[in-house]
Design a protein around this motif. Structure first.
Motif, PDB file in Angstrom:
ATOM      1  N   THR A 126      -2.083  -3.958  -6.304  1.00 38.39           N
ATOM      2  CA  THR A 126      -2.372  -5.255  -5.632  1.00 38.39           C
ATOM      3  C   THR A 126      -2.493  -5.294  -4.330  1.00 38.39           C
ATOM      4  OG1 THR A 126      -1.100  -6.431  -7.679  1.00 38.39           O
ATOM      5  CG2 THR A 126      -1.598  -7.897  -5.710  1.00 38.39           C
ATOM      6  N   VAL A 127      -1.613  -4.500  -3.458  1.00 39.29           N
ATOM      7  CA  VAL A 127      -1.783  -4.598  -2.026  1.00 39.29           C
ATOM      8  C   VAL A 127      -3.257  -4.095  -1.652  1.00 39.29           C
ATOM      9  CG1 VAL A 127      -0.991  -3.453  -0.061  1.00 39.29           C
ATOM     10  CG2 VAL A 127       0.589  -4.471  -1.676  1.00 39.29           C
ATOM     11  N   GLY A 128      -3.654  -3.120  -2.505  1.00 33.33           N
ATOM     12  CA  GLY A 128      -4.992  -2.530  -2.335  1.00 33.33           C
ATOM     13  C   GLY A 128      -6.220  -3.433  -2.265  1.00 33.33           C
ATOM     14  N   ASP A 129      -5.934  -4.699  -2.667  1.00 31.73           N
ATOM     15  CA  ASP A 129      -7.223  -5.799  -2.742  1.00 31.73           C
ATOM     16  C   ASP A 129      -7.063  -6.184  -1.375  1.00 31.73           C
ATOM     17  OD1 ASP A 129      -6.988  -5.570  -5.486  1.00 31.73           O
ATOM     18  OD2 ASP A 129      -5.781  -7.389  -5.864  1.00 31.73           O
ATOM     19  N   GLY A 130      -6.157  -6.014  -0.457  1.00 29.62           N
ATOM     20  CA  GLY A 130      -6.222  -6.436   1.068  1.00 29.62           C
ATOM     21  C   GLY A 130      -7.262  -5.600   1.974  1.00 29.62           C
ATOM     22  N   GLY A 131      -7.853  -4.640   1.113  1.00 29.07           N
ATOM     23  CA  GLY A 131      -9.240  -4.075   1.548  1.00 29.07           C
ATOM     24  C   GLY A 131      -8.812  -2.946   2.810  1.00 29.07           C
ATOM     25  N   LEU A 132      -7.679  -2.655   3.212  1.00 22.95           N
ATOM     26  CA  LEU A 132      -7.309  -1.458   4.102  1.00 22.95           C
ATOM     27  C   LEU A 132      -6.285  -0.253   3.615  1.00 22.95           C
ATOM     28  CD1 LEU A 132      -6.116  -3.790   7.227  1.00 22.95           C
ATOM     29  CD2 LEU A 132      -8.324  -2.336   7.098  1.00 22.95           C
ATOM     30  N   PRO A 133      -6.537   0.898   4.170  1.00 25.33           N
ATOM     31  CA  PRO A 133      -5.775   2.030   4.129  1.00 25.33           C
ATOM     32  C   PRO A 133      -4.363   1.504   4.087  1.00 25.33           C
ATOM     33  CG  PRO A 133      -7.631   2.702   5.601  1.00 25.33           C
ATOM     34  CD  PRO A 133      -7.648   1.283   5.365  1.00 25.33           C
ATOM     35  N   ILE A 134      -3.486   2.113   3.205  1.00 19.64           N
ATOM     36  CA  ILE A 134      -2.233   1.626   2.955  1.00 19.64           C
ATOM     37  C   ILE A 134      -1.171   3.010   3.248  1.00 19.64           C
ATOM     38  CG2 ILE A 134      -0.296   0.776   1.112  1.00 19.64           C
ATOM     39  CD1 ILE A 134      -2.695  -0.163  -0.273  1.00 19.64           C
ATOM     40  N   ILE A 135      -0.253   2.760   4.143  1.00 20.13           N
ATOM     41  CA  ILE A 135       0.909   3.482   4.274  1.00 20.13           C
ATOM     42  C   ILE A 135       2.100   3.037   3.648  1.00 20.13           C
ATOM     43  CG2 ILE A 135       2.249   4.547   6.157  1.00 20.13           C
ATOM     44  CD1 ILE A 135      -0.224   3.825   8.111  1.00 20.13           C
ATOM     45  N   GLY A 136       2.603   3.884   2.634  1.00 18.42           N
ATOM     46  CA  GLY A 136       3.952   3.368   2.066  1.00 18.42           C
ATOM     47  C   GLY A 136       5.110   3.388   3.078  1.00 18.42           C
ATOM     48  N   TYR A 137       6.214   3.240   2.530  1.00 20.59           N
ATOM     49  CA  TYR A 137       7.256   3.115   3.580  1.00 20.59           C
ATOM     50  C   TYR A 137       8.567   3.703   2.817  1.00 20.59           C
ATOM     51  CZ  TYR A 137       9.650   1.721   7.628  1.00 20.59           C
ATOM     52  OH  TYR A 137      10.687   1.732   8.972  1.00 20.59           O
ATOM     53  N   ASN A 138       9.162   4.764   3.049  1.00 22.99           N
ATOM     54  CA  ASN A 138      10.285   5.137   2.409  1.00 22.99           C
ATOM     55  C   ASN A 138      11.438   4.781   4.052  1.00 22.99           C
ATOM     56  OD1 ASN A 138       9.980   5.747   0.018  1.00 22.99           O
ATOM     57  ND2 ASN A 138       9.751   8.186   0.661  1.00 22.99           N
TER      58      ASN A 138
END
Length: 294
Positions: A126-138
Motif C-alpha cells: 500500500t505504501v507503494g501507492d505513494g509513488g516513491l522508492p521505499i526504504i524499509g527500516y529494521n
C-alpha cells in the motif's frame, strides 16, 4: 548495485530546534549547506535522530518541503514518512514526492501492529501507492517487526518501489544475512559502519555524521572504493565517539556533540531532556579528540 539510488553516506539529519522547542528553519539551511560542503551525498529528513516521532505531521511536512528545496538536487533527499496509519504514510509519501524527494524511509507497522510477513508485505504494498522508492527500516527500539532476508527478497521482487532496508539493530551477523541476499542494504548502526561496509553494505544512514561530516564522508568514500587500509585508518578516530553514542541517550548525545562540533542544532525537544554536565564533558573530550584528527 550500480543503479542503487542511495549509495554511500546519507546523513540522518538532526532537526534543529530553538530555545522554545520550535524548528529553527534558518539553522536548518545553514547546517545543510555545511553538510553538502563537507561531502554528504544524501539527506534523510524527519529522521529518527531528527525526532520524527515527536514532530507533528504539519511540522514534518514543512521540514521535508523546506529541506528538499534547500538541497535542490545537490544531494539525494530521503524523508521518513512513518506513521501509525498506512493511509497517513501514503499521504506523507505523496507530499514528499510533490516536493522533489527521491525516496522515503518507512517503519513497518509499529506499536502493537501486525507481525506476520503477509501483513507487513501488504502494508508496504500500500505504501507503494505513494509513488516513491521505499526504504524499509529494521529498528528494534521502535517495537516493530523485523524485515527478514526472506521477506526482504519478497518485498523487492514483488513491490516495484521497494528498494532497500536500513538495518539499525546493531547485530552485524543479522545485518550480514540481509547483505548476503545480494540486495542493497543500508547500515543504520553507527558502531557497525566500518564492519557493515566491509561486509558489503551499499551505504549508510548515519546519525553520527551530524557531528563530524568531513571525517565520516572521507571514511565512507574510502570504504566504497574498497581501499580498506585507508578506510580503517579513517575509522580509527571515529570509533570511540560512535561507540560512546551507542551507550545510551543517543539522540541527546548526537545533539550535544553536534553543538560541541559547531553545528547549531539546539537541544532536542520534549520528552527528551538535555544531557547532564558530566555526560556533556565526556562528549566534549571525544569530539575534540576526533576533530583534532580531521
Amino acid at each position: 548495485m550500480s543503479d542503487f539510488q542511495f549509495p554511500g553516506l546519507n546523513i540522518a539529519l538532526a532537526t534543529p530546534f530553538d530555545t522554545n522547542g520550535k524548528i529553527a528553519f534558518g539553522r536548518l539551511e545553514e547546517n545543510i549547506e555545511r553538510y553538502i560542503e563537507a561531502g554528504i551525498q544524501g539527506f534523510l529528513l524527519s529522521s529518527g535522530t531528527g525526532i520524527h516521532v515527536y514532530l507533528t505531521p504539519e511540522e514534518s511536512a514543512e521540514l521535508v518541503a523546506r529541506g528538499a528545496k534547500i538541497i535542490n538536487g545537490r544531494a539525494k533527499v530521503m524523508a521518513q514518512t512513518s506513521a501509525l496509519l498506512v493511509e497517513d504514510v501514503v499521504a506523507r509519501t505523496r507530499h514528499a514526492a510533490d516536493n522533489g524527494v527521491d525516496g522515503v524511509m518507512v517503519m513497518p507497522p509499529f506499536f502493537e501492529g501486525p507481525r506476520s510477513d503477509d501483513d507487513v508485505f501488504a502494508f508496504y504494498e500500500t505504501v507503494g501507492d505513494g509513488g516513491l522508492p521505499i526504504i524499509g527500516y529494521n529498528v528494534p527500539g521502535g517495537a516493530v517487526p523485523t524485515i527478514s532476508p526472506e521477506l526482504f527478497r519478497r518485498l523487492v521482487a514483488e513491490i516495484p518501489n521497494f528498494v532497500t532496508v536500513k538495518d539499525s539493530r546493531g547485530d552485524l551477523g543479522a545485518e550480514a544475512e540481509l547483505i548476503r541476499t545480494g540486495l542493497p542494504v543500508l547500515n543504520g548502526s553507527d558502531t557497525l559502519a566500518a564492519y557493515a561496509l566491509y561486509a558489503g553494505a551499499a551505504g549508510v544512514i548515519w546519525g553520527g555524521a551530524n557531528i563530524a561530516p568531513t571525517a565520516c564522508a572521507a571514511f565512507v568514500e574510502a570504504a566504497m572504493r574498497g581501499e580498506w587500509a585507508q578506510a580503517r585508518e579513517l575509522w580509527r578516530p571515529l570509533e570511540p565517539l560512535m561507540s560512546h553514542l551507542d551507550q545510551g541517550d543517543y539522540v541527546q548525545s548526537v545533539y550535544a556533540a553536534a553543538e560541541i562540533a559547531g553545528f547549531s542544532v539546539g537541544t532536542p525537544r520534549r520528552p527528551f531532556s538535555p544531557l547532564p554536565a558530566d555526560k556533556i564533558a565526556a562528549l566534549q573530550t571525544l569530539v575534540e579528540e576526533l576533530l583534532a584528527t580531521v
